[in-house]
Design a protein around this motif. Structure first.
Motif, mmCIF file in Angstrom:
data_model
loop_
_atom_site.group_PDB
_atom_site.id
_atom_site.type_symbol
_atom_site.label_atom_id
_atom_site.label_comp_id
_atom_site.label_asym_id
_atom_site.label_seq_id
_atom_site.Cartn_x
_atom_site.Cartn_y
_atom_site.Cartn_z
ATOM 1 N N GLU A 149 0.602 -1.100 -0.028
ATOM 2 C CA GLU A 149 -0.127 -0.239 -0.143
ATOM 3 C C GLU A 149 1.120 1.249 0.140
ATOM 4 O OE1 GLU A 149 -4.240 -1.559 1.598
ATOM 5 O OE2 GLU A 149 -2.863 0.312 2.875
ATOM 6 N N ARG A 150 0.418 2.238 -0.522
ATOM 7 C CA ARG A 150 1.341 3.515 -1.270
ATOM 8 C C ARG A 150 0.345 4.564 -0.932
ATOM 9 N NH1 ARG A 150 6.719 1.884 -3.980
ATOM 10 N NH2 ARG A 150 6.279 -0.611 -3.700
ATOM 11 N N ASP A 151 0.175 5.505 0.559
ATOM 12 C CA ASP A 151 -1.243 6.501 0.552
ATOM 13 C C ASP A 151 -2.238 5.677 0.765
ATOM 14 O OD1 ASP A 151 1.226 8.352 0.452
ATOM 15 O OD2 ASP A 151 1.190 8.744 -1.220
ATOM 16 N N GLY A 152 -2.267 5.063 1.339
ATOM 17 C CA GLY A 152 -3.755 3.987 1.563
ATOM 18 C C GLY A 152 -3.821 3.386 0.346
ATOM 19 N N ARG A 153 -3.250 3.456 -1.249
ATOM 20 C CA ARG A 153 -3.833 2.723 -2.441
ATOM 21 C C ARG A 153 -3.093 1.250 -2.103
ATOM 22 N NH1 ARG A 153 -3.076 8.184 -3.852
ATOM 23 N NH2 ARG A 153 -0.427 7.262 -4.926
ATOM 24 N N ARG A 154 -3.359 0.360 -3.097
ATOM 25 C CA ARG A 154 -2.968 -1.006 -3.644
ATOM 26 C C ARG A 154 -1.910 -0.810 -4.618
ATOM 27 N NH1 ARG A 154 -6.504 -5.634 -1.320
ATOM 28 N NH2 ARG A 154 -6.604 -5.443 0.444
ATOM 29 N N GLU A 155 -1.026 -1.049 -4.873
ATOM 30 C CA GLU A 155 0.492 -1.162 -5.827
ATOM 31 C C GLU A 155 0.064 -2.487 -6.595
ATOM 32 O OE1 GLU A 155 3.760 -0.553 -7.652
ATOM 33 O OE2 GLU A 155 2.730 -1.999 -6.987
ATOM 34 N N GLN B 10 -7.519 5.981 -7.067
ATOM 35 C CA GLN B 10 -6.624 5.375 -6.179
ATOM 36 C C GLN B 10 -6.231 3.560 -7.062
ATOM 37 O OE1 GLN B 10 -8.873 3.395 -3.162
ATOM 38 N NE2 GLN B 10 -10.365 4.922 -2.448
ATOM 39 N N ASP C 204 0.425 4.543 -8.534
ATOM 40 C CA ASP C 204 1.936 4.655 -8.611
ATOM 41 C C ASP C 204 3.105 4.822 -9.726
ATOM 42 O OD1 ASP C 204 4.474 4.378 -6.611
ATOM 43 O OD2 ASP C 204 5.090 2.486 -7.349
#
Length: 389
Positions: free
Chosen positions: A159-165, A206, A210
């Motif tokens: 997770e990056r800033d609450g988003r799944r990569e 979202q 990334d």
């Protein structure tokens, strides 16, 4: 993004397996004639191809394992089998099974490196019908199946800033596709269908935000079409639209979203891929444009590539600049996909140019060592730093 195994040297075994089959069914004898590319008046019904409303492919990649290599091609694959590709699991910390992100919930390593390696290792196992390698491949494939969650998501959670990569999942999807072509395991279809349904629930703000996944959304797009061609689920075409609009814009006439050499070699095919759904010729033209744009300024590497080291940079256009090994194999993959979609022999010729000129210079003859970046005037290749600038 870890770069230790991003060379994905094993991917070459995929490329050698991607024998293109013309989409022409048997018909009444005709006079022999020369054409610019295969005609598409009659579709091939013997193999899975693009399903309407997707445009028909000019060539079809045959299922992995359906061609048994012989002669020099087999020798080439056996060298990979005996070299780094076949033995990387014995020496790489990233492929250590204990606490691996693909085998253990919350695992702390291997999230990207495992599928990069498996992408070629598995194909090599299927083509050579090697029981030991097939068994090793299944360990990781079963790990992917075991990682499935009730909402359809699978694989490691980054997770990056609450988003799944989602970049690692894009690579593993290609591994699963090859496994399905070899085994016809229905679990692959079920996993991909449920995973893509999960992607449909992710808001645009979202999805693919990334750097790596945003650049390389075209790989996700290819997997969507692969599944659609087998199931015909209409939601997949809506998902394709969603993935395209959230992927980096590779249609700019005089610039690029970023200048990383692997991204360029890998991602320029995305507009042409989406063209197969829309029929918008501007998208197809955009992929051709990126291919030529990067070479007009940075095409100083003999063998079809361009001088970028890690990133193409204005002012750095002489033969001191090289190309990553992973840039070579991604370029070959793009050439093959572009050939299938367009039928243009340009892409076959370019793939041959890279495969027989640039790529061999990047690896030792026994495939037990490689250089990360290969330059035209690279006269010394050892473990020392010979940087002079």
């Amino acid at each position: 993004m870890p770069l230790n195994l991003k060379n994905n040297l094993a991917v070459v075994s995929i490329l050698l397996a991607s024998f293109a089959y013309p989409v022409l069914a048997s018909a009444a004898p005709e006079q022999v004639r020369v054409v610019d590319r295969p005609e598409l008046k009659t579709l091939n019904s013997n193999y899975v191809s693009f399903r309407a409303p997707l445009l028909p492919q000019s060539f079809i990649k045959l299922p992995v394992g359906s061609i048994q290599p012989e002669g020099w091609v087999r020798k080439y694959l056996e060298l990979q089998q005996d070299g780094l590709t076949g033995h990387l699991g014995e020496i790489s910390a990233w492929l250590e099974k204990k606490n691996n992100a693909w085998l253990t919930t919350g695992g702390d390593h291997g999230w990207e490196e495992v599928p990069y390696w498996l992408k070629g290792y598995g194909n090599l196992a299927y083509m050579l019908n090697d029981p030991k390698m097939i068994a090793e491949t299944k360990v990781w494939i079963e790990g992917a199946f075991a990682s499935r969650q009730p909402d359809g998501y699978f694989g490691p959670i980054n997770e990056r800033d609450g988003r799944r990569e989602l970049w690692a999942q894009m690579i593993m999807l290609w591994c699963l596709q090859s496994y399905y072509e070899y085994s016809h395991d229905q679990r692959v279809i079920d996993l991909m269908t449920n995973y893509f349904k999960w992607q449909m629930t992710v808001p645009d703000n979202q999805l693919l935000k990334d750097y790596w996944e945003n650049s390389r959304g075209g790989d996700n797009l290819i997997s969507i079409y692969w599944l659609y061609n087998r199931t015909g689920d209409s939601f997949l075409l809506k998902l394709a639209e969603k993935i395209h609009r959230n992927t980096a814009n590779w249609t700019q006439p005089t610039s690029l979203p970023n200048w990383h050499n692997v991204n360029i070699a890998q991602c320029f095919r995305e507009p042409a891929t989406y063209y197969m759904q829309t029929g918008d010729s501007a998208l197809l033209k955009a992929s051709y444009n990126v291919h030529h744009l990067i070479r007009r300024t940075f095409g100083q590497v003999p063998g079809g590539m361009f001088g970028a080291d890690e990133n193409a940079r204005l002012g750095y256009i002489d033969p001191r600049q090289g190309v990553e090994t992973c840039g070579l194999v991604e370029q070959m993959a793009s050439d093959e996909l572009m050939l299938c979609m367009t039928g243009d022999p340009l892409w076959a010729e370019h793939c041959e140019e890279v495969a027989f000129n640039s790529y061999p210079a990047a690896v030792m003859p026994d495939f037990k060592a490689l250089r990360y970046i290969t330059c035209p005037n690279h006269t010394i290749s050892d473990s020392e730093n010979h940087h002079r600038y």
